[in-house]
Design a protein around this motif. Structure first.
Motif, short mmCIF file in Angstrom:
data_model
loop_
_atom_site.label_atom_id
_atom_site.label_comp_id
_atom_site.label_asym_id
_atom_site.label_seq_id
_atom_site.Cartn_x
_atom_site.Cartn_y
_atom_site.Cartn_z
N THR A 26 -40.34 13.17 -50.16
CA THR A 26 -39.93 11.86 -49.65
C THR A 26 -39.64 10.97 -50.86
OG1 THR A 26 -42.18 10.98 -49.68
CG2 THR A 26 -41.46 12.11 -47.65
N VAL A 27 -39.07 9.81 -50.61
CA VAL A 27 -38.81 8.86 -51.69
C VAL A 27 -40.11 8.48 -52.38
CG1 VAL A 27 -38.07 6.48 -52.18
CG2 VAL A 27 -36.65 7.96 -50.76
N THR A 28 -41.16 8.23 -51.61
CA THR A 28 -42.44 7.84 -52.18
C THR A 28 -43.03 8.97 -53.03
OG1 THR A 28 -42.84 6.34 -50.34
CG2 THR A 28 -44.77 7.03 -51.63
N GLU A 29 -42.95 10.21 -52.56
CA GLU A 29 -43.45 11.35 -53.34
C GLU A 29 -42.67 11.51 -54.63
OE1 GLU A 29 -45.06 14.22 -49.71
OE2 GLU A 29 -42.94 14.27 -50.28
N ALA A 30 -41.34 11.34 -54.55
CA ALA A 30 -40.51 11.45 -55.76
C ALA A 30 -40.83 10.31 -56.73
CB ALA A 30 -39.03 11.42 -55.38
N ALA A 31 -41.04 9.12 -56.21
CA ALA A 31 -41.37 7.98 -57.07
C ALA A 31 -42.68 8.22 -57.80
CB ALA A 31 -41.45 6.70 -56.23
N THR A 32 -43.66 8.76 -57.10
CA THR A 32 -44.94 9.08 -57.73
C THR A 32 -44.75 10.12 -58.83
OG1 THR A 32 -46.13 8.59 -55.69
CG2 THR A 32 -47.27 9.99 -57.30
N ARG A 33 -43.96 11.14 -58.54
CA ARG A 33 -43.71 12.20 -59.52
C ARG A 33 -43.02 11.65 -60.76
NH1 ARG A 33 -42.89 17.95 -58.37
NH2 ARG A 33 -44.08 17.48 -56.50
N GLY A 86 -43.08 8.41 -61.72
CA GLY A 86 -43.77 7.25 -62.28
C GLY A 86 -42.97 5.97 -62.17
N VAL A 87 -42.20 5.85 -61.08
CA VAL A 87 -41.40 4.64 -60.84
C VAL A 87 -41.69 4.17 -59.41
CG1 VAL A 87 -39.58 5.35 -62.44
CG2 VAL A 87 -39.38 5.96 -60.01
N ASP A 88 -41.10 3.03 -59.02
CA ASP A 88 -41.30 2.60 -57.64
C ASP A 88 -40.17 3.16 -56.76
OD1 ASP A 88 -39.06 0.83 -57.73
OD2 ASP A 88 -40.32 -0.79 -58.49
N ASP A 89 -40.35 3.06 -55.45
CA ASP A 89 -39.42 3.64 -54.49
C ASP A 89 -37.98 3.15 -54.69
OD1 ASP A 89 -41.79 4.64 -53.50
OD2 ASP A 89 -41.48 3.96 -51.44
N SER A 90 -37.81 1.88 -55.03
CA SER A 90 -36.46 1.32 -55.18
C SER A 90 -35.71 2.00 -56.33
CB SER A 90 -36.51 -0.20 -55.39
OG SER A 90 -37.14 -0.51 -56.62
N ARG A 91 -36.42 2.40 -57.38
CA ARG A 91 -35.77 3.09 -58.51
C ARG A 91 -35.27 4.46 -58.07
NH1 ARG A 91 -33.54 0.09 -61.23
NH2 ARG A 91 -33.15 1.78 -62.67
N VAL A 92 -36.01 5.13 -57.19
CA VAL A 92 -35.57 6.43 -56.68
C VAL A 92 -34.30 6.25 -55.86
CG1 VAL A 92 -36.14 8.36 -55.14
CG2 VAL A 92 -37.85 7.48 -56.74
N ARG A 93 -34.28 5.26 -54.99
CA ARG A 93 -33.07 5.01 -54.18
C ARG A 93 -31.88 4.66 -55.07
NH1 ARG A 93 -37.03 2.38 -51.28
NH2 ARG A 93 -37.65 3.49 -49.40
N HIS A 94 -32.14 3.91 -56.12
CA HIS A 94 -31.09 3.54 -57.07
C HIS A 94 -30.54 4.80 -57.75
CE1 HIS A 94 -28.89 0.92 -59.77
NE2 HIS A 94 -29.38 1.59 -60.82
N ARG A 95 -31.42 5.71 -58.15
CA ARG A 95 -30.98 6.95 -58.80
C ARG A 95 -30.19 7.84 -57.83
NH1 ARG A 95 -36.01 8.89 -62.72
NH2 ARG A 95 -36.30 6.89 -63.73
N LEU A 96 -30.59 7.84 -56.56
CA LEU A 96 -29.83 8.59 -55.55
C LEU A 96 -28.41 8.02 -55.44
CD1 LEU A 96 -32.61 8.98 -52.85
CD2 LEU A 96 -31.33 10.88 -53.88
N LYS A 97 -28.31 6.72 -55.39
CA LYS A 97 -27.01 6.06 -55.25
C LYS A 97 -26.11 6.35 -56.45
CE LYS A 97 -25.02 1.56 -54.23
NZ LYS A 97 -25.27 0.15 -53.98
N HIS A 132 -33.63 11.68 -40.31
CA HIS A 132 -34.25 10.74 -39.38
C HIS A 132 -35.43 10.01 -40.02
CE1 HIS A 132 -31.68 12.12 -36.24
NE2 HIS A 132 -32.10 13.37 -36.36
N GLY A 133 -36.14 10.68 -40.92
CA GLY A 133 -37.31 10.07 -41.55
C GLY A 133 -37.00 9.41 -42.88
N GLY A 134 -35.73 9.19 -43.19
CA GLY A 134 -35.35 8.60 -44.47
C GLY A 134 -34.88 9.67 -45.44
N TRP A 135 -34.79 9.30 -46.70
CA TRP A 135 -34.30 10.21 -47.74
C TRP A 135 -35.27 11.37 -47.97
CZ3 TRP A 135 -29.70 10.56 -49.92
CH2 TRP A 135 -28.84 9.45 -49.88
N ARG A 136 -34.71 12.55 -48.21
CA ARG A 136 -35.46 13.73 -48.63
C ARG A 136 -34.80 14.24 -49.91
NH1 ARG A 136 -40.19 14.68 -46.66
NH2 ARG A 136 -39.87 16.92 -46.57
N LEU A 137 -35.62 14.56 -50.90
CA LEU A 137 -35.13 14.99 -52.20
C LEU A 137 -35.59 16.43 -52.48
CD1 LEU A 137 -35.95 11.75 -52.35
CD2 LEU A 137 -35.02 12.05 -54.63
N PRO A 138 -34.65 17.35 -52.70
CA PRO A 138 -35.01 18.74 -52.95
C PRO A 138 -35.97 18.88 -54.12
CG PRO A 138 -32.64 18.51 -52.67
CD PRO A 138 -33.20 17.14 -52.73
#
Length: 197
Positions: A88-95, A97-108, A118-124
């Motif tokens: 999830t975005v939160t799990e990726a952010a934890t991995r 060491g950034v906040d959720d918004s930085r992960v979404r920014h990197r995806l974009k 349906h549950g939001g972003w999923r990152l392989p």
């Protein structure tokens, strides 16, 4: 059925997938439903001229024989494992060491890859290490054609490539990058995804 369930739970535990047998089977069912049903006679989709051309280049358009394995089974299992192991975005952010918004920014910005469900972003999971992202990931992802689905990219990144040898043995692009290999070589190969060989 208990023996089969126990065997499945053993495989799931051994591979580190955090899902019980029932949830995994539900993922398999969802993946199977998304795939179009297999057709016992693929030739009927093509005109006679098209069939001739396709068979001339080596495609087998003959009808499925009784007892042949369903070619979709591997794709369904791969999709189910791929979906279950994604972060999830939160799990990726934890991995990372950034906040959720930085992960979404990197995806974009295509500095990470994922899909929105349906549950939001999923990152392989292949793009992460225990302490961050795979080195050189951004270089590679910038080269991937926009029309390539996440499953295709995952397949490429986790399949040994003859053009990426380590000690004369083909290695996966992910392992190449983890070993300090030049990301430009992986990017060069990634840029050809979806093009005829």
């Amino acid at each position: 059925m208990t023996g089969t369930t126990t065997a499945l739970e053993t495989v799931l535990a051994r591979t580190g997938l955090k899902v019980d047998a029932g949830e995994f089977l539900a993922l398999v069912e969802q993946a199977a439903r998304r795939l179009s049903p297999g057709d016992p006679d693929p030739a009927h989709f093509f005109s006679g001229e098209q069939r001739d051309v396709l068979t001339d280049v080596g495609l087998d358009l003959s009808a499925t024989k009784s007892g042949e394995p369903d070619a979709r089974a591997n794709a369904v299992a791969t999709q189910a494992v791929f979906a279950d192991s994604a972060l999830t975005v939160t799990e990726a952010a934890t991995r990372l060491g950034v906040d959720d918004s930085r992960v979404r920014h990197r995806l974009k910005q295509h500095r990470l890859t994922g899909w929105k469900g349906h549950g939001g972003w999923r990152l392989p999971a292949w793009q992460f290490t225990a302490a961050g992202a795979v080195p050189g990931l951004e270089v590679v992802l910038r080269a991937v054609p926009d029309d390539q689905p996440a499953l295709v990219v995952a397949g490429f990144m986790t399949t040994p490539q003859p053009d990426l040898p380590i000690r004369d043995t083909p290695t996966t692009p992910r392992d190449w990058l983890l070993a300090g290999g030049d990301p430009a070589r992986v990017a060069e190969l990634a840029a050809t995804l979806g093009t005829p060989a």
